[in-house]
Design a protein around this motif. Sequence first.
Motif, PDB file in Angstrom:
ATOM      1  N   ASP A 154       0.805  -1.217   0.000  1.00 14.98           N
ATOM      2  CA  ASP A 154       0.000   0.000   0.000  1.00 14.98           C
ATOM      3  C   ASP A 154       0.841   1.271   0.000  1.00 14.98           C
ATOM      4  OD1 ASP A 154      -2.445  -1.315  -0.062  1.00 14.98           O
ATOM      5  OD2 ASP A 154      -2.442  -1.588   2.119  1.00 14.98           O
ATOM      6  N   GLU A 155       2.085   1.151   0.367  1.00 14.05           N
ATOM      7  CA  GLU A 155       2.957   2.324   0.404  1.00 14.05           C
ATOM      8  C   GLU A 155       3.926   2.254  -0.770  1.00 14.05           C
ATOM      9  OE1 GLU A 155       4.597   3.349   4.190  1.00 14.05           O
ATOM     10  OE2 GLU A 155       3.010   2.267   5.226  1.00 14.05           O
ATOM     11  N   GLU A 156       3.381   2.427  -1.960  1.00 15.82           N
ATOM     12  CA  GLU A 156       4.179   2.310  -3.177  1.00 15.82           C
ATOM     13  C   GLU A 156       5.316   3.320  -3.210  1.00 15.82           C
ATOM     14  OE1 GLU A 156       1.533   2.437  -6.521  1.00 15.82           O
ATOM     15  OE2 GLU A 156       0.276   0.883  -5.662  1.00 15.82           O
ATOM     16  N   LYS A 157       5.114   4.471  -2.571  1.00 12.36           N
ATOM     17  CA  LYS A 157       6.163   5.488  -2.602  1.00 12.36           C
ATOM     18  C   LYS A 157       7.418   5.008  -1.887  1.00 12.36           C
ATOM     19  CE  LYS A 157       4.288   7.828   1.401  1.00 12.36           C
ATOM     20  NZ  LYS A 157       3.397   8.829   1.844  1.00 12.36           N
ATOM     21  N   LYS A 158       7.275   4.055  -0.945  1.00 14.50           N
ATOM     22  CA  LYS A 158       8.438   3.530  -0.235  1.00 14.50           C
ATOM     23  C   LYS A 158       9.264   2.585  -1.094  1.00 14.50           C
ATOM     24  CE  LYS A 158       7.283   3.955   4.596  1.00 14.50           C
ATOM     25  NZ  LYS A 158       7.190   3.251   5.880  1.00 14.50           N
ATOM     26  N   ILE A 159       8.664   2.018  -2.125  1.00 15.01           N
ATOM     27  CA  ILE A 159       9.427   1.090  -2.959  1.00 15.01           C
ATOM     28  C   ILE A 159       9.834   1.675  -4.309  1.00 15.01           C
ATOM     29  CG2 ILE A 159       8.460  -0.949  -1.846  1.00 15.01           C
ATOM     30  CD1 ILE A 159       6.730  -1.394  -4.313  1.00 15.01           C
ATOM     31  N   ILE A 160       9.283   2.801  -4.695  1.00 18.33           N
ATOM     32  CA  ILE A 160       9.598   3.330  -6.025  1.00 18.33           C
ATOM     33  C   ILE A 160      11.001   3.944  -6.093  1.00 18.33           C
ATOM     34  CG2 ILE A 160       8.586   5.635  -5.777  1.00 18.33           C
ATOM     35  CD1 ILE A 160       8.325   3.392  -8.868  1.00 18.33           C
ATOM     36  N   ILE A 161      11.426   4.642  -5.047  1.00 15.09           N
ATOM     37  CA  ILE A 161      12.759   5.265  -5.080  1.00 15.09           C
ATOM     38  C   ILE A 161      13.851   4.200  -5.114  1.00 15.09           C
ATOM     39  CG2 ILE A 161      14.400   6.710  -3.805  1.00 15.09           C
ATOM     40  CD1 ILE A 161      11.971   8.467  -3.044  1.00 15.09           C
ATOM     41  N   PRO A 162      13.820   3.190  -4.234  1.00 15.33           N
ATOM     42  CA  PRO A 162      14.839   2.135  -4.362  1.00 15.33           C
ATOM     43  C   PRO A 162      14.756   1.394  -5.703  1.00 15.33           C
ATOM     44  CG  PRO A 162      13.830   2.032  -2.202  1.00 15.33           C
ATOM     45  CD  PRO A 162      13.033   3.015  -3.015  1.00 15.33           C
ATOM     46  N   TYR A 163      13.547   1.240  -6.242  1.00 14.87           N
ATOM     47  CA  TYR A 163      13.400   0.586  -7.546  1.00 14.87           C
ATOM     48  C   TYR A 163      14.119   1.382  -8.637  1.00 14.87           C
ATOM     49  CZ  TYR A 163      11.288  -0.815 -11.949  1.00 14.87           C
ATOM     50  OH  TYR A 163      11.093  -1.207 -13.239  1.00 14.87           O
ATOM     51  N   LEU A 164      13.920   2.685  -8.650  1.00 11.98           N
ATOM     52  CA  LEU A 164      14.583   3.524  -9.656  1.00 11.98           C
ATOM     53  C   LEU A 164      16.099   3.494  -9.490  1.00 11.98           C
ATOM     54  CD1 LEU A 164      12.161   6.583  -9.642  1.00 11.98           C
ATOM     55  CD2 LEU A 164      12.321   4.780 -11.368  1.00 11.98           C
ATOM     56  N   GLN A 165      16.570   3.494  -8.253  1.00 12.58           N
ATOM     57  CA  GLN A 165      18.010   3.441  -8.000  1.00 12.58           C
ATOM     58  C   GLN A 165      18.581   2.075  -8.391  1.00 12.58           C
ATOM     59  OE1 GLN A 165      19.559   6.322  -7.338  1.00 12.58           O
ATOM     60  NE2 GLN A 165      17.474   7.114  -7.480  1.00 12.58           N
ATOM     61  N   LEU A 166      17.832   1.020  -8.164  1.00 12.67           N
ATOM     62  CA  LEU A 166      18.278  -0.317  -8.571  1.00 12.67           C
ATOM     63  C   LEU A 166      18.380  -0.406 -10.092  1.00 12.67           C
ATOM     64  CD1 LEU A 166      19.053  -3.204  -7.790  1.00 12.67           C
ATOM     65  CD2 LEU A 166      16.620  -3.779  -7.855  1.00 12.67           C
ATOM     66  N   THR A 167      17.464   0.228 -10.781  1.00 19.54           N
ATOM     67  CA  THR A 167      17.516   0.264 -12.244  1.00 19.54           C
ATOM     68  C   THR A 167      18.803   0.946 -12.709  1.00 19.54           C
ATOM     69  OG1 THR A 167      15.113   0.330 -12.350  1.00 19.54           O
ATOM     70  CG2 THR A 167      16.291   1.032 -14.321  1.00 19.54           C
TER      71      THR A 167
END
Length: 129
Positions: free
Chosen positions: A103-116
């Motif tokens: 439910d807290e997508e904002k918590k996973i989007i920043i690490p996802y972008l950095q992992l990319t």
Amino acid sequence: MMHFSVQKKSRVRKDPAELFQLYLSLRSLVRASHLISKKAKKGEFTAPSEIHFSKIMTGSLSEQEYRNPVQVFRSVFKICSLQDFDGFLSAVVYFSLGNSRCDEEKKIIIPYLQLTKILDAACLIVERL
């Protein structure tokens, strides 16, 4: 994994063991990247001068990051800590294997972008070796 972790009532059904293997691989990549960011002095991997930059070639990287992918490792860990990546990877795997969604997508989007960015930089380094 990202798709399954944010969709309601959606989970990986085919072979969950593959998801765990991907988790371990990504976790190792993040840890290796963290070591590179700490140990790499001013080492640079330069792009050949005859290459013309296009957004397709650079992926998620800026032109400067494309020229020096080691810089990506340094900058990524200024934005996200190892604990942030560990939490991100754990959450994505957890929600991919269950029926609930994050439910807290904002918590996973920043690490996802950095992992990319880490993945793009790692590919460039391997190509240039």
